[in-house]
Scaffold this motif. Structure first.
Motif, PDB file in Angstrom:
ATOM      1  N   SER A 154      -5.465  -6.809   3.923  1.00 22.31           N
ATOM      2  CA  SER A 154      -4.720  -5.847   2.918  1.00 22.31           C
ATOM      3  C   SER A 154      -4.987  -6.501   1.557  1.00 22.31           C
ATOM      4  O   SER A 154      -4.442  -7.631   1.432  1.00 22.31           O
ATOM      5  CB  SER A 154      -3.459  -5.504   3.401  1.00 22.31           C
ATOM      6  OG  SER A 154      -2.693  -4.746   2.122  1.00 22.31           O
ATOM      7  N   LEU A 158      -4.494  -1.806   0.397  1.00 28.19           N
ATOM      8  CA  LEU A 158      -5.430  -1.146   0.945  1.00 28.19           C
ATOM      9  C   LEU A 158      -6.223  -2.037   2.014  1.00 28.19           C
ATOM     10  O   LEU A 158      -6.461  -3.132   1.879  1.00 28.19           O
ATOM     11  CB  LEU A 158      -6.595  -1.164  -0.230  1.00 28.19           C
ATOM     12  CG  LEU A 158      -6.202  -0.271  -1.508  1.00 28.19           C
ATOM     13  CD1 LEU A 158      -7.262  -0.428  -2.539  1.00 28.19           C
ATOM     14  CD2 LEU A 158      -6.066   1.160  -1.427  1.00 28.19           C
ATOM     15  N   SER A 178     -10.416   4.620  -3.046  1.00 28.04           N
ATOM     16  CA  SER A 178      -9.844   3.747  -3.849  1.00 28.04           C
ATOM     17  C   SER A 178     -10.422   2.718  -4.571  1.00 28.04           C
ATOM     18  O   SER A 178      -9.942   1.685  -4.660  1.00 28.04           O
ATOM     19  CB  SER A 178      -8.563   3.105  -2.835  1.00 28.04           C
ATOM     20  OG  SER A 178      -7.751   4.175  -2.359  1.00 28.04           O
TER      21      SER A 178
END
Length: 194
Positions: A154, A158, A178
């Motif tokens: 992560s 994300l 993103s």
């Protein structure tokens, strides 16, 4: 509507994940962050009972044995371990735009193959000081990585893949939706660490 108005073609120029016409490049403290738009991505998952055949097909396609946990193998065409009997396959988009179709044809039903080109964005980081940058980003121990390592982690909340090509070359794959947030997190870490 007039006939001439209905024949007008819309502007269909491609844009990068960051919304530009050309890939963005940022440099800070000896590290260069490059938005890479020339990568074709395809997921490859062996079907139940076809694991050995699918793994053999993948190895033949990539030109190296299929990677195990925490690894990636290959060169221009590479495979990244994603889970048991699951890999992400990468190749230059300029020469392998149809990567998924090629791989599916080779697999002959032994694996589920899905194009991933529009689902991911890719950022390449090169230069000295990457260890310090990634210490701020995620729990990946770049001190111990020399090349060929890959992990899911992560970054700024994300789900991303971190791929190590060498001590001074790391790739981050993240969700295309993103891309701006991921780019901001990478650039912020570069500025803080270097």
């Amino acid at each position: 509507m007039s006939n001439s108005a209905s024949n007008v073609m819309p502007d269909m120029n491609p844009i990068t994940p960051l919304g530009g016409r050309t890939p963005r490049i940022d440099t800070h403290g000896g590290v260069t962050l490059t938005e890479n738009v020339d990568t074709a991505l395809t997921s490859f998952a062996a079907r139940l009972g076809q694991e050995a055949a699918a793994t053999k097909t993948l190895a033949s396609f990539v030109g190296t044995p299929a990677p195990g946990p925490g690894k990636m193998t290959g060169g221009e065409i590479a495979a990244i371990w994603m889970g048991p009997d699951q890999w992400m396959v990468t190749a230059p988009h300029s020469t392998h735009e149809d990567l998924a179709a090629r791989l599916a044809a080779k697999a002959k039903g032994t694996a589920s193959v899905t194009e991933q080109n529009d689902a991911w964005c890719r950022f390449d980081l090169t230069g000295q000081g990457l260890v310090a940058v990634f210490e701020l980003l995620c729990p990946v121990n770049l001190h111990a990585w020399t090349g060929g390592q890959a992990t899911r982690t992560s970054i700024d909340h994300l789900g991303c893949f971190v791929l190590c090509h060498g001590a001074e070359a790391v790739t981050v794959l993240g969700p295309r939706s993103s891309a701006g947030s991921l780019h901001h997190a990478l650039l912020t870490a570069m500025r803080a660490a270097l």
